[in-house]
Design an enzyme around this catalytic site. Sequence first.
Site, PDB file in Angstrom:
ATOM      1  N   GLU A 168       0.798  -1.238   0.000  1.00  0.00           N
ATOM      2  CA  GLU A 168       0.000   0.000   0.000  1.00  0.00           C
ATOM      3  C   GLU A 168       0.829   1.287   0.000  1.00  0.00           C
ATOM      4  OE1 GLU A 168      -2.611  -0.413   3.395  1.00  0.00           O
ATOM      5  OE2 GLU A 168      -3.569  -2.195   2.583  1.00  0.00           O
ATOM      6  N   ASN A 222       2.060  -5.286  -3.083  1.00  0.00           N
ATOM      7  CA  ASN A 222       0.667  -5.580  -2.727  1.00  0.00           C
ATOM      8  C   ASN A 222      -0.118  -4.282  -2.484  1.00  0.00           C
ATOM      9  OD1 ASN A 222      -1.240  -7.715  -1.994  1.00  0.00           O
ATOM     10  ND2 ASN A 222      -1.086  -6.979   0.112  1.00  0.00           N
ATOM     11  N   HIS A 258     -10.347  -6.287  -1.259  1.00  0.00           N
ATOM     12  CA  HIS A 258     -11.337  -6.189  -0.184  1.00  0.00           C
ATOM     13  C   HIS A 258     -12.507  -5.461  -0.831  1.00  0.00           C
ATOM     14  CE1 HIS A 258      -8.666  -7.560   2.943  1.00  0.00           C
ATOM     15  NE2 HIS A 258      -7.733  -6.720   2.520  1.00  0.00           N
ATOM     16  N   GLU A 286      -6.079 -10.793  -0.907  1.00  0.00           N
ATOM     17  CA  GLU A 286      -6.772 -10.592   0.376  1.00  0.00           C
ATOM     18  C   GLU A 286      -8.283 -10.559   0.163  1.00  0.00           C
ATOM     19  OE1 GLU A 286      -5.200  -7.329   2.708  1.00  0.00           O
ATOM     20  OE2 GLU A 286      -3.140  -7.745   2.094  1.00  0.00           O
ATOM     21  N   ASP A 288     -12.098 -10.593   0.192  1.00  0.00           N
ATOM     22  CA  ASP A 288     -13.314 -10.777   0.993  1.00  0.00           C
ATOM     23  C   ASP A 288     -14.393  -9.910   0.364  1.00  0.00           C
ATOM     24  OD1 ASP A 288     -12.509  -8.197   2.053  1.00  0.00           O
ATOM     25  OD2 ASP A 288     -11.672  -9.151   3.833  1.00  0.00           O
TER      26      ASP A 288
HETATM   27  C1  XIL Z   1      -5.376  -6.427   8.854  1.00  0.00           C
HETATM   28  C2  XIL Z   1      -5.599  -7.663   9.710  1.00  0.00           C
HETATM   29  O1  XIL Z   1      -6.526  -8.492   9.082  1.00  0.00           O
HETATM   30  C3  XIL Z   1      -6.067  -7.275  11.068  1.00  0.00           C
HETATM   31  O2  XIL Z   1      -6.198  -8.412  11.900  1.00  0.00           O
HETATM   32  C4  XIL Z   1      -5.043  -6.318  11.658  1.00  0.00           C
HETATM   33  O3  XIL Z   1      -5.382  -5.974  12.935  1.00  0.00           O
HETATM   34  C5  XIL Z   1      -4.899  -5.109  10.760  1.00  0.00           C
HETATM   35  O4  XIL Z   1      -4.491  -5.540   9.487  1.00  0.00           O
HETATM   36  N1  XIL Z   1      -4.660  -4.734   4.101  1.00  0.00           N
HETATM   37  C6  XIL Z   1      -3.579  -5.489   4.458  1.00  0.00           C
HETATM   38  C7  XIL Z   1      -3.641  -6.342   5.656  1.00  0.00           C
HETATM   39  O5  XIL Z   1      -2.604  -5.545   3.704  1.00  0.00           O
HETATM   40  O6  XIL Z   1      -2.400  -6.467   6.302  1.00  0.00           O
HETATM   41  C8  XIL Z   1      -4.686  -5.856   6.639  1.00  0.00           C
HETATM   42  O7  XIL Z   1      -4.800  -6.840   7.654  1.00  0.00           O
HETATM   43  C9  XIL Z   1      -5.996  -5.635   5.949  1.00  0.00           C
HETATM   44  C10 XIL Z   1      -5.860  -4.595   4.874  1.00  0.00           C
END
Ligand code: XIL
Length: 376
Positions: A168, A222, A258, A286, A288
Site C-alpha cells: 500500500e 501488494n 477487499h 486478500e 473478501d
Molecule cells: C489487517 C488484519 O486483518 C487485522 O487483523 C489487523 O489488525 C490489521 O491488518 N490490508 C492489508 C492487511 O494488507 O495487512 C490488513 O490486515 C488488511 C488490509
Amino acid sequence: MEVKIKYLILFFAAVILSGLYACKKPDPVAITPPLPPVVTDTTTLKGVAAFKIGAAIDVYRLQTDPLYKNTLLNQQSSITIENAVKWPTVHPSQNSFDFSGGDYIADFCMANNKRLHGHCLIWYQANPDWLNKFTGDSLAWENLFKTHIQTVVAHYKGKATSWDVVNEAFHDGDGTLRVQDINASDNFDDGCIWARHLGADYIARAFLYAHEADPDALLFYNEYGQEWSDAKTASIINMVNDFKARRIPISGLGLQMHTDINASNDGIAKAIQKLAATGLLIHISELDISVNPSNDQALSYSADLQKKQADKYAFIATQYKTLVPKAQQYGITTWNVGDKDSWIRTYIMHKDWPLLFDDDYAKKSCYFSFRDAVKN
Ligand code: XIL
C-alpha cells in the site's frame, strides 16, 4: 594342521552353497502390487482449482480451533501470514525479533505441504511505537529498514515461497506516492515514514534487500483499490515499468480485493486485465466480499444478499481465470477463513459475513459458486 582342515572344509562348503544358489530355480517374476488408485480430490477448493487457493491465517486460531485447522488442511493449498510477521509482532523492539507466531505457521505449512506467502515487510501502517519514535540520520533509518527486511526474509528462507515486500505505497484518489499525511485532521497518518526518511526510491531498495536475503523468494508489491482507482493502478504500472528498466527484482503484484457486493464488475475486470498485462505473477491476495459495507445494524444475511455475494465471488474467480494467463496465476487468497475470523468483524467492527465459510466453518453458498468458478 587341524586349523587348515577346518578352513578347507569351510571353503568347499562355501563353493558348494554358491553353486547351489546359482543353480536354484529363478525367482518367479515379481508381481508388482497394484498402485493405490489415484484419488482425485473433486470436492475441495484446492482439489479442483486451476491455481493455488489460499487463506490468510491467525496463529491463535490455528493453535486452538481444530475446525479452523481442518478447514485449512482440507481446502487450502497456500497460506498467508495475516499478522504474525508484521513489524509490531516480529520486531517488537529495536534489537529483538520474535518469530514464534510466524514459525508456528511456517511449520504447519511445511508439515502439510502448503505454500507459504509472507506478509508484509514494509507498510505505512502497523509500525510499532518504538519505530515511530526512532530518531536517527538517514543512514540509521536505512540500516533499520535493511536489517528488518533481511532478518525476516533470511529467517524464512527455504520456507516462504514469496513475500509482500511493500504494501500500500500509493494514496487513494490521486494515486501519488504516500509521503506526508494528506489529511491531518483525521488522527490517522496516511503518509509513510519510509518515504519521509528514505526518499521515494525506498520501494526499489526494499525489493533489492529482500532479493539479497533470499534470491529464490518471489517478491510482490501488494495494494488495494486497483478496482476503483485508475490512478493507483497507473502508478503501480509505472513503478513496474521503472523496475523492469532498472532490473529491480519484482516477481508479482497483489490485488488485495477487499470488495463488496456492489463493486463494479467492470472495474474489477479492468484492474485484473491491466495488471496482468505487466507479465508479472498476479495474486488476488486478500479477497473478501462485504455484504454490509454501510454497517447497517438491522441488516440480516438474507437469501438475496447471499446470492449477490455468491455471484460476486464467482465473477472475480472467473475473471481471474480467464484474464490472467495461466503462467501468471499465482492464486486467490481470502483474508481469513470463516466469517467470525474476518478483520471486517474484528478490526473494522462491521456486522458482516464476508468469507466462504460461516462462523462454524460450514460452507456457504459463495463457497460453492467460487469452487465452480475456480475449477480447472
Ligand atoms: C489487517 C488484519 O486483518 C487485522 O487483523 C489487523 O489488525 C490489521 O491488518 N490490508 C492489508 C492487511 O494488507 O495487512 C490488513 O490486515 C488488511 C488490509
